[in-house]
Design a protein around this motif. Structure first.
Motif: not given
Lengths: 377, 199, 410
Positions: C391-398, B15-22
């Motif tokens: 990659g996940r950040a990229w996904y979030n943008i899209h 979940s921390i990983f997901e938050g950081l990705a956002v």
């Protein structure tokens, strides 16, 4: 060594004032906490800092002139104050509201519910120390605020509804704009959930915190998401239908199937998140089925209702909001009583508060989504 | 028990990983900040929709002196005086004050106006060093503006709907000189004629 | 930096007492240099943090003072110095005034032992990492003092929370440090870096699975020691108003914040030194020998390159620390302790033990291949995590149908 400091270190309990100027009391509310270490022994909510005697103002103002004041009862859910008051007066006057106006009212109310819940969820995460989700919520709310400017001309104190309809017709292209926002919003919610709702720290801070059992919730007269999160399947929109709500399909979200307990802070939070989805669904149905026609029925400029009394209630963002209106046949109300759910939410705190920690208190208080002006009126 | 232990670790890290990705993704997205007031493409009042309820403004040329707005205002914000010429039996507007500091921009007055003489501009930044300057005076002392007569044949020359209307700005830059006593006088008048009788 | 001093004064033929005097002067110069670096950096970090936070929240952040707002920290500092120094009447006057000055050295003294590059350290102490662990815990005394002397209940709770938190998190932090120290066989910061290599698979973080875990244990515990979110309980804004800072204003308030921002750098520099190969340059196996063999200009080139490597790695970690702060909510007090004693401490022991087992495994023949493959796999996992994040950040943008835009980025 100063004596006071020594006294507070005694093994006795400490009394601290949380508020009226505290970052997480969301307005001017004072909670007197009796602490033993960090554990709360007693909570004494102290309300009344924001009392503006709105009910008395109603007795001194003409019926129409009081509509802007209903915005100020609950400034985050101003549409519902408008709606409840206008419904009460319309009931007294016997005015039929055109169908288009009814649809426009539902759209405005549900958009308002979305943005209120965005704020509620955002401030709650801010109470738990995460600032970013709050501003992400605010950002999406800003988009609705911009639309509200076009719908009714104001961003916060809408003053949108009139007896027999609404104040303004839609600008051309506004319905498409609302639908575009809904498309974006339905994509935004999963991202918001990834950012904060699913966060393990966030979840652990809320699970089993401030559990309001079903009976307590009913006895204290809680309303809205707080009541439904305790497992009570009650929604004024469905159980006492008003306006055109029976024409739409929507689910009443209740707690119980979320992780943790029925009635804990996490359930209240999740009920709000899921209610936003339902509201988006309602807005979509209403915009797509928006009928043509009049947006305002013909009502006297300064209506004088006959003698009588009436009670109307709406499902406000914070639960049942009721307007009890007594008319003595003049152009001003004889008495107006506003029933708000924030007050009940405050009154449940001494019952649930003891045993929580200071950090839990902010989470619990945030999850109740109390708005100070609605408590005091 | 041990399963739960490792599940907690896994949940926390994912979940921390997901938050950081956002939050990381927002590093390369466009901010929504509007850099009011200086770094914007055009003045903010022009960017607002025409329905926006800003500061009230009055076109005294089309005012019928019906005083509907004054009666409707829940806060006694508007103060109008008129004078009837005894010879020609014509009505004259001698005073039209709006106390912007009291106004809660509810918009009720604009709805009752028969000609659209009083309406909202899209101006909103009423910043002044003295609250007296916020009393907008649309008829200068001594002036007499003949009341507008609505004729049945032609439409009132009101402003077209759905079009921003920013005549206020000019007036705003040079507020009408106003003596404090005059304002107090106006307030006293409001108290005397207040419709708030006790029950 | 004694060696620089020696090389400088070698040709001067100074008398012994002159040498001592020169050495004292040298120490003063170095201290001033470190202080200036720390002050500038702490201020600069405050601006960077606000810009990054702004960006993450779809805002812009301070961009008016100086180029891109880069002098905002100076303006803020000046403002704080000019503010009235309010000392509430009911405080303990001596302790209240003293507390900021006790917090300050805790952050500042740690800079003395940080190796910024090859041989670029104010002092190359043999027990460097031990010294830093010890000196950073000095902060807790100042915070406790501030909380107590403010004579405010919120402050007191904050101070006590801080004491409990920092002392508890010393243990997992220490265990994670030991994991690395066991591998390197030294407490000297310089030699800890020398024990690693330039390429990622030479770094301690990817040495074996246990050091990989130790990295995160150390990260968590040092964040907790630096009072950073998600462990900012002592000053928890939404719970304790501002915790131990509640009664402080102006310059004294600034001293606390100053230390906090300097701590960001200390945290990242420690992580870099212990786990990410410090100043090591990829492709250079023995930087000391390379420098010794180089010309005088080449020497400077290599030293500056090592400093650059250190700064790149540390800046990336500073970004991560800031990003974590603006992403995560705060833990509760009991959860903080549960995390420390139930999760980090046992895991710390496991990593220490596992790392020691890896150490005693033979390194000859087929075992060399085993070690190399473990390092390779761990490196791949590490890079997979970073790539997954991007990659996940990229996904979030899209997923939100947004576009990549660098508008107002600086």
């Amino acid at each position: 060594m100063s004596r006071m400091a020594v006294e507070t270190l005694d093994n006795e309990s400490t009394i601290v004032n949380m508020g009226p100027q505290h970052p997480s009391t969301h307005g001017v509310i004072n909670l007197r906490l009796q602490l033993k270490g960090e554990v709360i022994e007693a909570v004494d909510p102290n309300v009344g800092f924001l009392h503006r005697s709105i009910e008395k103002i109603a007795e001194l103002t003409q019926y129409t002139g009081f509509i802007p004041y209903t915005d100020r009862i609950d400034y985050l859910g101003a549409m519902f104050g408008n709606m409840g008051y206008c419904m009460a007066v319309e009931k007294l006057l016997g005015v039929e509201v055109p169908r288009r106006a009814q649809y426009m009212r539902v759209i405005a109310c549900e958009l308002n519910r979305i943005i209120n819940h965005l704020i509620a969820c955002g401030t709650m995460s801010m109470d738990l120390g995460a600032f970013t989700p709050f501003l992400h919520g605010i950002r999406e709310r800003e988009k609705v605020n911009d639309m509200m400017e076009k719908i009714c001309g104001a961003r916060l104190n809408y003053n949108y509804m009139r007896f027999g309809g609404v104040s303004l017709d839609y600008m051309p292209g506004l319905d498409k704009e609302i639908l575009a926002f809904l498309d974006r919003f339905e994509r935004f919610l999963p991202e918001f959930n990834r950012l904060i709702t699913g966060n393990e720290i966030f979840v652990q801070r809320l699970l089993h915190v401030g559990v309001i059992p079903k009976e307590t919730a009913i006895h204290y007269g809680l309303g809205g998401p707080n009541l439904r999160a305790s497992g009570v399947d009650f929604d004024v929109r469905r159980d006492y239908p008003y306006s055109v709500y029976p024409e739409f399909s929507f689910d009443v979200v209740t707690g119980g199937h979320y992780p943790g307990e029925c009635g804990d802070s996490y359930a209240r939070y999740m009920v709000r998140i899921d209610e936003m989805r339902q509201s988006a669904r309602l807005v979509r149905q209403a915009v797509e089925g928006l009928p043509e026609g009049e947006y305002l029925a013909k009502v006297a400029r300064n209506p004088v209702p006959p003698k009588g009394e009436v009670y109307s209630k709406v499902e406000s963002v914070r639960g049942e909001m009721g307007f009890y209106l007594v008319s003595d046949g003049t152009d001003k109300p004889y008495r107006l009583k506003v029933r708000t759910s924030s007050f009940c939410a405050m009154s449940v705190m001494p019952e649930i508060g003891p045993g929580l920690m200071v950090a839990d208190m902010t989470a619990f208080f945030g999850s109740l989504d109390v708005v100070a002006p609605e408590v005091d009126r | 028990m041990l399963k739960q232990y490792f599940k907690n670790i896994k949940n926390a890290s994912t979940s921390i990983f997901e938050g950081l990705a956002v939050t990381l993704s927002y590093m390369v997205r466009k901010p929504i900040t509007i850099q009011y007031p200086d770094r914007i493409e055009k003045p903010l009042p022009e960017m607002l929709p025409p329905t926006f309820r800003g500061i009230l403004e009055v076109d005294t040329g089309i005012c019928t002196v019906c005083m509907a707005c004054m009666k409707r205002c829940p806060l006694d914000t508007i103060y109008i005086e008129s004078e009837r010429d005894p010879e020609t039996r014509k009505n004259y507007l001698t005073r039209f004050d709006i106390d912007v500091a009291r106004c809660m921009v509810c918009g009720l007055c604009t709805e009752v106006c028969p000609t659209g003489a009083i309406r909202h501009s899209t101006e909103f930044d009423a910043v002044t060093s003295d609250v007296i300057n916020l009393v907008m005076r649309y008829v200068q002392p001594g002036d007499k503006i003949p009341a507008y007569k609505v004729s049945k044949e032609e439409e009132p020359p009101g402003v077209p709907q759905n079009e921003p209307y920013c005549r206020l700005k000019k007036q705003w830059d040079a507020p009408a000189p106003l003596q404090p006593d005059e304002v107090r006088g106006a307030v006293r008048w409001k108290k005397q004629t207040s419709k708030q009788e006790g029950r | 930096m004694k060696y620089l001093f020696d090389s400088l004064t070698a040709n001067w033929n100074l008398s012994p007492w002159m040498t001592t005097l020169a050495l004292v002067l040298w120490v003063v110069v170095i201290t001033a240099g470190v202080l200036v670096f720390m002050a500038t950096f702490a201020g600069f970090t405050s601006w960077v943090e606000r810009r990054i936070a702004g960006r993450m929240q779809s805002r812009i952040g301070p961009n008016r003072v100086g180029p891109f707002g880069g002098l905002q920290w100076l303006a803020d500092g000046l403002k704080c110095f000019l503010k009235e120094d309010v000392i509430p009447k009911a405080t303990d006057p001596v302790l209240f005034r003293l507390a900021p000055y006790l917090v300050f050295p805790g952050g500042f003294a740690a800079f003395a032992a940080l190796p910024f590059g090859y041989g670029i350290a104010a002092s190359n102490i043999d027990i460097g990492i031990f010294y830093i662990t010890a000196i950073t815990s000095l902060v807790v005394i100042g915070i406790l003092m501030a909380g107590w002397s403010s004579n405010n209940k919120w402050s007191l709770i904050g101070g006590v929370r801080s004491a409990a938190q920092i002392i508890s998190y010393e243990i997992p932090g220490g265990l994670a440090i030991l994991t690395v120290v066991v591998l390197a066989g030294t407490l000297n910061m310089h030699e800890l870096v020398v024990a690693q290599g330039g390429w990622p698979w030479h770094w301690f973080i990817f040495r074996n699975p246990f050091t990989f875990v130790a990295f995160f244990i150390f990260f968590a515990s040092i964040l907790a020691e630096g009072n950073r979110t998600p462990f900012d309980l002592p000053e928890a804004e939404s719970e304790l108003v501002a915790g131990y800072l509640t009664e402080y204003t102006g310059m004294r308030f600034l001293f606390f914040l100053f230390t906090e921002w300097a701590n960001v750098w200390v945290i990242s520099a420690l992580l870099t030194t212990l786990f990410l190969g410090g100043w090591q340059i990829p492709g250079i196996t023995d930087l000391g020998a390379t420098i010794a063999a180089a010309t005088s200009l080449g020497k400077w080139f290599w030293v500056l390159l090592s400093v650059a490597m250190f700064f790149i790695k540390t800046s990336a970690l500073v970004f991560l620390v800031i990003q974590i702060r603006w992403t995560l909510p705060r833990l509760r007090v009991d959860q903080l302790m549960i995390m420390c004693w139930k999760y980090l401490v046992p895991m710390g022991f496991v990593t220490l033990l596992g790392s020691a087992i890896f150490l005693v495994l033979p390194r000859e023949g087929a075992w060399a291949w085993f070690h190399l493959s473990v390092q390779g796999i761990m490196t791949l996992i590490g890079f997979a995590i970073v790539a997954g994040l991007i990659g996940r950040a990229w996904y979030n943008i899209h997923a939100l149908k947004d576009r990549i835009s660098l508008e107002n980025w600086l």
